[in-house]
Design a protein around this motif. Structure first.
Motif, PDB file in Angstrom:
ATOM      1  N   GLN A 138       4.548   8.406 -10.908  1.00 36.72           N
ATOM      2  CA  GLN A 138       3.441   7.532 -10.518  1.00 36.72           C
ATOM      3  C   GLN A 138       3.938   6.111 -10.235  1.00 36.72           C
ATOM      4  O   GLN A 138       3.553   5.480  -9.251  1.00 36.72           O
ATOM      5  N   ALA A 139       4.826   5.633 -11.112  1.00 38.11           N
ATOM      6  CA  ALA A 139       5.351   4.275 -10.931  1.00 38.11           C
ATOM      7  C   ALA A 139       6.118   4.163  -9.619  1.00 38.11           C
ATOM      8  O   ALA A 139       5.998   3.183  -8.882  1.00 38.11           O
ATOM      9  N   ILE A 140       6.891   5.194  -9.324  1.00 39.86           N
ATOM     10  CA  ILE A 140       7.675   5.191  -8.084  1.00 39.86           C
ATOM     11  C   ILE A 140       6.725   5.182  -6.882  1.00 39.86           C
ATOM     12  O   ILE A 140       6.924   4.449  -5.908  1.00 39.86           O
ATOM     13  N   MET A 141       5.643   5.966  -6.985  1.00 40.85           N
ATOM     14  CA  MET A 141       4.664   6.001  -5.890  1.00 40.85           C
ATOM     15  C   MET A 141       3.950   4.662  -5.760  1.00 40.85           C
ATOM     16  O   MET A 141       3.758   4.160  -4.644  1.00 40.85           O
ATOM     17  N   GLY A 146       7.618   6.643  -3.242  1.00 36.20           N
ATOM     18  CA  GLY A 146       7.389   8.074  -3.318  1.00 36.20           C
ATOM     19  C   GLY A 146       6.178   8.457  -2.490  1.00 36.20           C
ATOM     20  O   GLY A 146       5.271   7.645  -2.313  1.00 36.20           O
ATOM     21  N   TYR A 147       6.184   9.639  -1.948  1.00 34.67           N
ATOM     22  CA  TYR A 147       5.028  10.089  -1.176  1.00 34.67           C
ATOM     23  C   TYR A 147       4.737  11.542  -1.511  1.00 34.67           C
ATOM     24  O   TYR A 147       5.646  12.323  -1.832  1.00 34.67           O
ATOM     25  N   GLU A 148       3.453  11.865  -1.435  1.00 36.86           N
ATOM     26  CA  GLU A 148       3.053  13.233  -1.746  1.00 36.86           C
ATOM     27  C   GLU A 148       3.000  14.056  -0.473  1.00 36.86           C
ATOM     28  O   GLU A 148       2.641  13.540   0.594  1.00 36.86           O
ATOM     29  N   PHE A 155      10.973  11.393  -3.106  1.00 35.00           N
ATOM     30  CA  PHE A 155      11.462  10.016  -3.124  1.00 35.00           C
ATOM     31  C   PHE A 155      11.791   9.631  -1.686  1.00 35.00           C
ATOM     32  O   PHE A 155      12.498  10.361  -0.981  1.00 35.00           O
ATOM     33  N   ASP A 156      11.290   8.495  -1.278  1.00 33.16           N
ATOM     34  CA  ASP A 156      11.461   8.048   0.110  1.00 33.16           C
ATOM     35  C   ASP A 156      12.789   7.295   0.267  1.00 33.16           C
ATOM     36  O   ASP A 156      12.858   6.084   0.087  1.00 33.16           O
ATOM     37  N   THR A 157      13.816   8.026   0.607  1.00 35.42           N
ATOM     38  CA  THR A 157      15.140   7.390   0.691  1.00 35.42           C
ATOM     39  C   THR A 157      15.223   6.400   1.856  1.00 35.42           C
ATOM     40  O   THR A 157      15.948   5.419   1.777  1.00 35.42           O
ATOM     41  N   GLY A 263      13.441   2.353  -8.056  1.00 34.59           N
ATOM     42  CA  GLY A 263      12.112   2.557  -7.487  1.00 34.59           C
ATOM     43  C   GLY A 263      11.018   2.342  -8.516  1.00 34.59           C
ATOM     44  O   GLY A 263       9.939   1.829  -8.209  1.00 34.59           O
ATOM     45  N   ALA A 264      11.282   2.718  -9.747  1.00 32.86           N
ATOM     46  CA  ALA A 264      10.250   2.634 -10.780  1.00 32.86           C
ATOM     47  C   ALA A 264      10.158   1.243 -11.401  1.00 32.86           C
ATOM     48  O   ALA A 264       9.082   0.752 -11.671  1.00 32.86           O
ATOM     49  N   CYS A 265      11.312   0.640 -11.684  1.00 35.74           N
ATOM     50  CA  CYS A 265      11.245  -0.640 -12.386  1.00 35.74           C
ATOM     51  C   CYS A 265      12.047  -1.747 -11.719  1.00 35.74           C
ATOM     52  O   CYS A 265      12.097  -2.871 -12.214  1.00 35.74           O
TER      53      CYS A 265
END
Length: 501
Positions: A138-141, A146-148, A155-157, A263-265
Motif C-alpha cells: 500500500q505504501a509503495i502504491m 506500484g500499480y494494480e 512495482f513500477d520500475t 519506494g515505500a519510505c
RNA sequence: GGUCGGGUGGCCGAGUGGUUAGGCAGAGGUCUGCAAAACCUUGUACGGCGGUUCAAAUCCGCUCCCGACCUCCA
C-alpha cells in the motif's frame, strides 16, 4: 595487548572496502537472507550461513551488541512455471504447506546446529508478516511506485528509474535501459505488467493456488522480494547496518529489495551489503541436474561418489573457513582430505598449548615472546580486514611450530614466558571456539567416556612395562591391535597418548 | 549477446608493485627400539603477448580460457 584494529568490510554497493561504522555506536544491525524451506538445505546455503555466522561472531568478539535477523522464506518464492515452491512441495508430499515449511525448517536448524552456528537473534517468517507486507504494498502504491493490474500489484520500475536513475542497477551493475527492454520475463506469462522489468509485489492467486490471503486487491500472496524489505525494516529500522546474502541474490532479489524500500519510505535499507560467493564442485556451481552436487547429509555420511570417506562437520567448516567468504570455493575429496589432516594437527596443537599454558613456569620475559604475541595480534588484524578467516587461520598455523617446538624442546624453555603462553592459550581458544565457531574433533573421539579412558590407561600402562623390558613383540602387538581397532598410539618422552581415528 | 568476477606451484587456497601466505601431498634431515607424531630444511608459481616502471604475479592494453548473474537459486 594492542588496541583492536579498525574493522573494514567490502561493500558490494560501492564496490569498495570501507571502514565499518555502525549507525549507532557499539551496536550492529544485520539482516541475512535465509533459506526457502521447500527442500533439504543445500550445502552452498550452509556455506553462506557459516560465513555470516563467523561475521556475526567476529562482531560480537569485537564487542558490538548485534541484532542478527535471518528470515525463513515460506511463501511467495515461485518456480519457473509460476508455481509456489512450498505449494509444489506440499502437493508432492501430500502435506499441508505449513507442514512442508516446518519439516524443512527443522531440518535446516538441525544442519546448522551440526555445523555449530549460533542461532540468529530473530528468525522471522514471511507467512507471519502478511499484514506488514500488505501495508508495504500500500505504501509503495501511495507513493506512486506500484500499480494494480488484474488483482496483482506490480512495482513500477520505469517510474523508479526515472526518479532514481543512479540507484536501480547500482548493486548488481546493471544498466537501466537494458533492464527496461529486457524481454525474458515473458516466461512468466505476465502480460499484466507495463514493463518486463516490473516485478510483482502482490500476486493474485490462481484457482488451485493453496497459499492465499485476503488483501485490498485480491485473494493472493506477497511477491518474493517483499518479505525481506518488510522483515528487515520491521526489526532493524528503515535503515540498518549490514545486509547479507548469497551473491546470486544480488539480482534481482536485492536490487528489487532496495527499490521497494526506496519506494515505500524513500530510504536505502542497508548501508553495507555483504555477499558470499558460490561453492563449486568440479569448477562449476553445484547443480543437481549436472550431477555435481553433494548434500550436507552425504558429506557427513560419506555416502556419495564424490568423496571417499565421511567428513566431520568441523572439518567441512574448517575447509570453508580456509577460503574467503567472497571467493568461490571448489569442493573436492582431495581438498577435504587436506583440510581434515590440517584440522587434526590444529586441534592437537591447541590441546598441547592448553597444557603448556597451565604448566609453564618461566616467569621472566622470553626472547621469542614478541614473535608469538605479534602473531596473536595479527589474527585480530586479519579478522578485521573484511573477516579474512583464511589469513587468520594461517596465522594460527604459524603459531603451531612455536608451541610444538617448545614442547619438543627445540625451543628452549626460557625462550617463551609462562605469561605469553598463557595469554596465547586463552586467546587462541577464544578465536577457535568463539569466533571461528570450531570445536576440537579430538574431544568427542574419546566418546567412550570414562570407562574407555580407564581401559586405555591400563592398556598403555601394560605396554609401557613391556617396552621397559624391551619386549617389543608385546608392545607392538598392543599397538597394532589398537590400530586395527581404530586407535592410534603415539609415543612421546612424557608418555604415550592415544586418539581414535 | 549484456554485466560482473576469476585464471597462482601436484591439489586446495591467501595475497599483492620490491621482502616465506597457509594447509595437504612430495623430498631430505633430527628425534625414536621401530612406528606415529613433532621439529628443521627444501623444490616446482602466478594463462599468453605487449606496455608502464629502477622493479610486475601485483598497474595498463590486447588475447585465450573459465565461472556467476541476466530466469528459481546461498
Amino acid at each position: 595487548m594492542s588496541t583492536t584494529p579498525t574493522l573494514s568490510v567490502y561493500n558490494s554497493l560501492t564496490r569498495n572496502k570501507e571502514e565499518f561504522k555502525p549507525l549507532v555506536e557499539g551496536q550492529v544491525s544485520m539482516y541475512v537472507c535465509g533459506p526457502t524451506v521447500y527442500s533439504d538445505v543445500h550445502i552452498g546455503n550452509v556455506r553462506t550461513f557459516i560465513s555470516f555466522d563467523v561475521i556475526y561472531r567476529t562482531l560480537l568478539y569485537l564487542g558490538y551488541k548485534v541484532r542478527y535477523v535471518r528470515n525463513i522464506t515460506d511463501v511467495g518464492h515461485l518456480l519457473d512455471d509460476g508455481e509456489d515452491r512450498i505449494s509444489k512441495g506440499a502437493r508432492k508430499l501430500q502435506l499441508e504447506p505449513m507442514e512442508v515449511v516446518q519439516k524443512y525448517t527443522n531440518g535446516f536448524h538441525d544442519v546448522m546446529r551440526t555445523f555449530g552456528t549460533l542461532p540468529p537473534s530473530i528468525e522471522p517468517r514471511a507467512t507471519g508478516h502478511i499484514i506488514e507486507q500488505i501495508e508495504m504494498v500500500q505504501a509503495i502504491m501511495d507513493n506512486g511506485y506500484g500499480y494494480e493490474s488484474n488483482g496483482s500489484v506490480y512495482f513500477d520500475t520505469e517510474k523508479y528509474i526515472a526518479d532514481q536513475p543512479e540507484l536501480y542497477g547500482q548493486l548488481s551493475g546493471r544498466k537501466v535501459d537494458e533492464l527496461l527492454t529486457e524481454t525474458r520475463s515473458e516466461l512468466k506469462g505476465s502480460s499484466d505488467k507495463k514493463n518486463p522489468s516490473d516485478f510483482a509485489i502482490w500476486m493474485k492467486a490462481g484457482e488451485d493456488h493453496i497459499m492465499r490471503w485476503n488483501s485490498p486487491w485480491s485473494e493472493g500472496f506477497p511477491g518474493w522480494h517483499l518479505e525481506c524489505s518488510v522483515m528487515s525494516t520491521k526489526y532493524l529500522g528503515d535503515t540498518f547496518d549490514i545486509h547479507g546474502g548469497g551473491n546470486d541474490l544480488k539480482f534481482p532479489h536485492h536490487e528489487n529489495e532496495i527499490a521497494q524500500n526506496m519506494g515505500a519510505c524513500g530510504c536505502q535499507p542497508s548501508r553495507y551489503w555483504l555477499h558470499t560467493n558460490m561453492l563449486l564442485m568440479n569448477g562449476r556451481k553445484m547443480s543437481k541436474s549436472e550431477d555435481n552436487s553433494i548434500s550436507p547429509a552425504e558429506l557427513l555420511s560419506g555416502d556419495s561418489k564424490h568423496i571417499t570417506q565421511p567428513y566431520h562437520p568441523m572439518v567441512i567448516k574448517f575447509f570453508m573457513l580456509q577460503s574467503h567468504y567472497s571467493s568461490t570455493l571448489d569442493i573436492s575429496d582431495e581438498a577435504l582430505l587436506a583440510a581434515d589432516k590440517g584440522y587434526r594437527r590444529l586441534c592437537e596443537g591447541l590441546k598441547t598449548l592448553e597444557g603448556l599454558g597451565l604448566s609453564a613456569k618461566n616467569q621472566t620475559p622470553g626472547a621469542r615472546d614478541a614473535e608469538l604475541l605479534k602473531l596473536l595480534d595479527d589474527i585480530d588484524t586479519e579478522l578485521c580486514d573484511d573477516f579474512n578467516t583464511p589469513k587468520a587461520v594461517a596465522k594460527i598455523f604459524e603459531i603451531l611450530p612455536l608451541i610444538n617446538g617448545y614442547k619438543g624442546g627445540t625451543i628452549a624453555a626460557d625462550q617463551l614466558s609462562a605469561d605469553a603462553l598463557q595469554q596465547t592459550s586463552v586467546k587462541l581458544q577464544r578465536i577457535f571456539s568463539d569466533v571461528l565457531g570450531l570445536q576440537s574433533t579430538l574431544d568427542d573421539q574419546s566418546g567412550g567416556g570414562k570407562a574407555l579412558d580407564h581401559v586405555m590407561e591400563l592398556v598403555l600402562d601394560m605396554r609401557q612395562s613391556a617396552r621397559q623390558s624391551k619386549d617389543w613383540d608385546t608392545s607392538d602387538k598392543i599397538r597394532d591391535g589398537l590400530a586395527a581397532a581404530g586407535i592410534t598410539v603415539k609415543d612421546a618422552k612424557e608418555g604415550s597418548t592415544w586418539t581414535i581415528n
